[in-house]
Structure formats: C-alpha cells, structure tokens
Design a protein around this motif. Sequence first.
Motif, PDB file in Angstrom:
ATOM      1  N   UNK A 122       0.857  -1.326  -0.043  1.00  0.00           N
ATOM      2  CA  UNK A 122      -0.126   0.061  -0.197  1.00  0.00           C
ATOM      3  C   UNK A 122       0.729   1.205   0.098  1.00  0.00           C
ATOM      4  N   UNK A 123       2.025   1.121   0.555  1.00  0.00           N
ATOM      5  CA  UNK A 123       3.073   2.221   0.767  1.00  0.00           C
ATOM      6  C   UNK A 123       3.847   2.638  -0.446  1.00  0.00           C
ATOM      7  N   UNK A 124       4.038   1.714  -1.299  1.00  0.00           N
ATOM      8  CA  UNK A 124       5.051   1.697  -2.456  1.00  0.00           C
ATOM      9  C   UNK A 124       4.245   1.171  -3.715  1.00  0.00           C
ATOM     10  N   UNK A 125       3.261   0.605  -3.756  1.00  0.00           N
ATOM     11  CA  UNK A 125       2.639   0.047  -5.072  1.00  0.00           C
ATOM     12  C   UNK A 125       3.658  -0.869  -5.482  1.00  0.00           C
ATOM     13  N   UNK A 126       2.978  -1.650  -6.847  1.00  0.00           N
ATOM     14  CA  UNK A 126       3.687  -2.724  -7.254  1.00  0.00           C
ATOM     15  C   UNK A 126       4.897  -2.540  -7.790  1.00  0.00           C
ATOM     16  N   UNK A 127       5.356  -1.484  -8.371  1.00  0.00           N
ATOM     17  CA  UNK A 127       6.525  -1.403  -9.080  1.00  0.00           C
ATOM     18  C   UNK A 127       7.847  -1.068  -8.145  1.00  0.00           C
ATOM     19  N   UNK A 128       7.373  -0.568  -6.969  1.00  0.00           N
ATOM     20  CA  UNK A 128       8.513  -0.479  -5.854  1.00  0.00           C
ATOM     21  C   UNK A 128       8.354  -1.265  -4.761  1.00  0.00           C
ATOM     22  N   UNK A 129       7.575  -2.082  -4.866  1.00  0.00           N
ATOM     23  CA  UNK A 129       7.407  -3.526  -3.864  1.00  0.00           C
ATOM     24  C   UNK A 129       8.507  -4.275  -4.112  1.00  0.00           C
ATOM     25  N   UNK A 130       9.193  -4.626  -2.857  1.00  0.00           N
ATOM     26  CA  UNK A 130      10.566  -5.355  -2.763  1.00  0.00           C
ATOM     27  C   UNK A 130      10.492  -6.310  -1.737  1.00  0.00           C
ATOM     28  N   UNK A 131      10.713  -7.458  -2.479  1.00  0.00           N
ATOM     29  CA  UNK A 131      10.591  -8.792  -1.377  1.00  0.00           C
ATOM     30  C   UNK A 131      11.915  -8.799  -0.406  1.00  0.00           C
TER      31      UNK A 131
END
Length: 215
Positions: A28-37
């Motif tokens: 929710x904070x970063x969105x899909x593109x900036x989501x980091x596992x």
Amino acid sequence: MSQPARRGRPPSEEAALRILDAAHALLLERGYDRFSVEEVSQRAGVAKTTLYRRWPTKDHLIVTLVTRMQDAVEVVYSGDVRTDLVRYLGQVVAGLDRMRTAGRPDGAHDRSAGLVAEVAAASARHGDVGDAVHLMFARRNAVVLALLDEAKAAGELRADADAETVFDQLAGAVYYRLLITGRPSTPDYLHGLVDSALRGAAAGPRRPDPRGAHS
C-alpha cells in the motif's frame, strides 16, 4: 524431564503472518513497481530464504495478499438481497480503489487500474499464479453465489434465476469500469447496477421471453 508443550502458533505460521503483514503495509505504501521482497523480509524479521520457500516471486506473494484482502470482506445474507449486494459491491470497490492508488502520493487517482492490472498480468506470466488467481476468484465467488441461492430459497429471487448470471453482471460491470473505462463505481452507480441485475431475477410474474415469438 520433558519440556512443556509450546502454546500459540507454530513458528512457521508466525513467520508467515509477519511476512504478510509487512508485505501488505509495503504494498500500500510503495505500489507494485516499488514493492521489494527483500524489504518485506527485513521488515518481517525473517530470512529471505524463508520467504522465497513459500513465495518464489513477488507475484506469488502479492496474489496471496489480494486473496487475504478479499477474504476480509464479509458476505452474509440478511434477508434483503438488494441491500446485501450493494454493501458487498461497495466493499469490493473500496478495496479495488485502495489497490488502484497503492504507492501513489496522497492516494492520487487516475484511470490506471494499478495493482489489479498487475495481478492480471502476473497470472499470464506464471501458470501457477494464474491457477492461484482463478482459485481465489472461484472461492470468493462461491460465497456470493451461496448468498444468491439463500435469496432464492427465501423467495426474494425466482427459483429458476441463475445465480451465476446475476453475479457475472455485477462483477463484470465493476471490473470493466476499473480495467477498461477507468470510470469510478460510485454508490449511485452500484445501486443502479444491482437494481438492473435483480430486475430480471426478482420473484414475481415473469416477463415473456421475446425469443419465443421467433421460435
């Protein structure tokens, strides 16, 4: 002397819950593109190997998150199917809007479908993700179909009304607006949509089938 049995969740389950909580907040904070596992593993305090053992890519993890969000939406038949469907669709739209605006400054809206489109793309990239997405919707849809069947049993809908067709009209319209037109599904729109879908299924005298005149 034997050790007393531990109470509570097993460590693996506790780790999975921490991972999902951290992933939800980060998505929710970063969105899909900036989501980091990698960042999820750091926030959850678990090794990356533990995370990847269960979710080999971020797509697998995000589909699990979306399933979790869907399962949080309550579906209960109250005796008034119209009210129940409007409430349910309102909750679905609110969840889709959160997914649409994930990672955008101040929750900014545009016509992008955001995370919903990314999940659809992920299901095409990975066969097992596609299977998980189909299973997710099948499980969730079954709950709403059961609500419609209860409405039939209570006499609100015709006994021969097809619950799947009614639900397809509702869900199809909501996702069409999200994925294709980008137009919002306002409360007024949802009320009108439910009225339209139920009009042909409501109990009472049936209108003649116009196809009969040509048979």
